[in-house]
Design an enzyme around this catalytic site. Structure first.
Site, PDB file in Angstrom:
ATOM      1  N   ARG A 117      -5.535  -3.760  -9.645  1.00 20.43           N
ATOM      2  CA  ARG A 117      -3.971  -3.418  -9.215  1.00 20.43           C
ATOM      3  C   ARG A 117      -3.138  -3.156 -10.516  1.00 20.43           C
ATOM      4  NH1 ARG A 117       0.852  -5.906  -5.419  1.00 20.43           N
ATOM      5  NH2 ARG A 117       2.241  -4.255  -5.572  1.00 20.43           N
ATOM      6  N   HIS A 118      -2.462  -1.994 -10.747  1.00 22.32           N
ATOM      7  CA  HIS A 118      -1.513  -1.954 -11.747  1.00 22.32           C
ATOM      8  C   HIS A 118      -0.495  -3.351 -11.949  1.00 22.32           C
ATOM      9  CE1 HIS A 118       2.028  -1.286  -9.439  1.00 22.32           C
ATOM     10  NE2 HIS A 118       1.289  -0.342  -8.675  1.00 22.32           N
ATOM     11  N   GLY A 119      -0.095  -3.458 -13.228  1.00 21.70           N
ATOM     12  CA  GLY A 119       0.796  -4.435 -13.462  1.00 21.70           C
ATOM     13  C   GLY A 119       2.170  -4.354 -12.666  1.00 21.70           C
ATOM     14  N   THR A 121       6.150  -3.706 -12.202  1.00 18.95           N
ATOM     15  CA  THR A 121       6.859  -2.598 -12.465  1.00 18.95           C
ATOM     16  C   THR A 121       8.439  -2.781 -12.671  1.00 18.95           C
ATOM     17  OG1 THR A 121       6.902  -1.486 -10.393  1.00 18.95           O
ATOM     18  CG2 THR A 121       5.207  -0.971 -11.642  1.00 18.95           C
ATOM     19  N   TRP A 123      10.265  -1.293 -10.738  1.00 17.82           N
ATOM     20  CA  TRP A 123      10.698  -1.180  -9.191  1.00 17.82           C
ATOM     21  C   TRP A 123      10.210  -2.384  -8.382  1.00 17.82           C
ATOM     22  CZ3 TRP A 123      10.719   4.296  -6.657  1.00 17.82           C
ATOM     23  CH2 TRP A 123      11.599   5.071  -7.470  1.00 17.82           C
ATOM     24  N   GLN A 130       7.942   2.054  -3.582  1.00 13.65           N
ATOM     25  CA  GLN A 130       7.416   2.867  -4.965  1.00 13.65           C
ATOM     26  C   GLN A 130       6.707   4.111  -4.276  1.00 13.65           C
ATOM     27  OE1 GLN A 130       6.322   0.363  -8.629  1.00 13.65           O
ATOM     28  NE2 GLN A 130       5.645  -0.917  -6.897  1.00 13.65           N
ATOM     29  N   GLY A 131       5.742   3.930  -3.470  1.00 16.73           N
ATOM     30  CA  GLY A 131       5.135   5.178  -3.107  1.00 16.73           C
ATOM     31  C   GLY A 131       4.360   6.033  -4.403  1.00 16.73           C
ATOM     32  N   ARG A 174       2.251   4.066 -13.493  1.00 17.24           N
ATOM     33  CA  ARG A 174       2.117   2.589 -13.822  1.00 17.24           C
ATOM     34  C   ARG A 174       0.582   2.188 -13.783  1.00 17.24           C
ATOM     35  NH1 ARG A 174       4.366   4.108  -8.902  1.00 17.24           N
ATOM     36  NH2 ARG A 174       3.317   3.303  -6.948  1.00 17.24           N
ATOM     37  N   GLU A 201      -0.955   5.992  -4.830  1.00 16.80           N
ATOM     38  CA  GLU A 201      -0.619   4.883  -3.686  1.00 16.80           C
ATOM     39  C   GLU A 201      -0.192   5.873  -2.425  1.00 16.80           C
ATOM     40  OE1 GLU A 201      -0.547   2.414  -2.110  1.00 16.80           O
ATOM     41  OE2 GLU A 201       0.925   1.017  -3.095  1.00 16.80           O
TER      42      GLU A 201
END
Length: 302
Positions: A117-119, A121, A123, A130-131, A174, A201
């Site tokens: 999973r990305h780090g 953010t 948001w 985010q979506g 991201r 996402e």
């Protein structure tokens, strides 16, 4: 009570350990130690006497396992406390029951899928949905998120086979930022990072960009599961599950052994884990943590 004898055996025993009796009943006191099955070493006399001398006179003649008394309560003691490690590690082409696929056959290394999973953010910090939002002001990694990506890269270095690593990433900013950090941490990879929209996402339509705490729960339409509703006019989790399933079915089949790192997003990773576990979209696990920068590794069967 835990009792051991300090003297170490000479080399030669294979897979040797002891079972220590921890009860206080008289029936068990006479048999504080029993040897596990062993192969007889060449210096069998000294080895046998060393092992059974700790019985303090209970016996001077070792009995066969089927005739041996059993302690009332047992506890395994690590063999390393008593004897040197003499067991040989398995080599390629071996199993604990002999060679695999015939004498000298090599054990095929599986393809391992690493879902990252990305780090964190900007948001995340603001509590916004985010979506698939993109454009001015879109979520990007924070300094903490970059460090999480570096930590994920270091973790992957311990898991992957150097030189046989492929990286695929969602094409959202991201995720791309995270994938670039992973590539630097891993060093040599088989191919450049490949961007694929299949790993985006879940699209949440009109909900994207809004503060999550301000959203009002809506009822699930009759006849539908919550995973089958396209909230905000976006995409249902059923649709996410199906697009990930298609990707795994069509893209992974042609890949050989090695490591495939996929950088994606929370909902998409949850859907992928359900697909890999042969679970449907209604059975996606929403309880298991998938925090930013986390790595989930799954060996794949072809």
């Amino acid at each position: 009570r835990r009792t051991t004898w300090a003297r170490r055996s000479l080399p030669g025993l294979r897979r040797t350990g002891f079972i220590a009796e921890v009860a206080s009943s008289p029936a068990a006191c006479a048999w504080r130690y029993c040897a596990r099955p062993i192969s007889v070493p060449s210096r069998h006399t000294i080895e046998w006497f060393d092992m059974f001398w700790a019985l303090n006179g209970a016996t001077r003649t070792p009995r066969r396992a089927r005739a041996r008394h059993s302690p009332v309560t047992t506890r395994d003691l690590p063999a390393s406390e008593l004897v040197p490690v003499t067991s040989s590690p398995l080599t390629a082409g071996e199993s604990r029951h002999g060679p695999i696929g015939g004498y000298g056959a090599a054990v095929p290394r599986p393809l391992v899928l690493h879902l990252v999973r990305h780090g964190e953010t900007t948001w995340h910090r603001a509590g916004r949905v985010q979506g698939q939002w993109s454009g001015p002001g879109e979520p990007v990694l924070t300094p903490a998120g970059l460090e999480q990506a570096r930590a994920a890269g270091r973790e992957l270095r311990e898991r992957v086979d150097a030189g046989a690593v492929r990286i695929v990433s969602s094409d959202q900013t991201r995720a791309v930022q995270t994938a670039e950090v992973l590539a630097r941490e891993l060093g040599e990879v088989t191919d450049p990072v490949r961007l694929d929209p299949a790993w985006r996402e879940q699209r949440l339509g009109s909900l994207e960009g809004r503060v999550a705490a301000e959203l009002v729960a809506e009822p699930v339409p009759d006849g539908l599961d919550v995973s089958e509703v396209a909230w905000g006019g976006g995409e249902s989790m059923r649709a996410v599950h199906e697009r990930v399933a298609v990707w795994l079915r069509t893209r992974v089949a042609g890949l050989g052994p090695g490591d495939l790192v996929v950088v994606s997003h929370e909902h998409t990773i949850r859907a992928a884990l359900a697909v890999l576990a042969d679970r449907g979209w209604r059975d996606i696990d929403w309880d298991a943590p998938v925090p930013p920068g986390s790595v989930r590794s799954v060996p794949l069967r072809h």
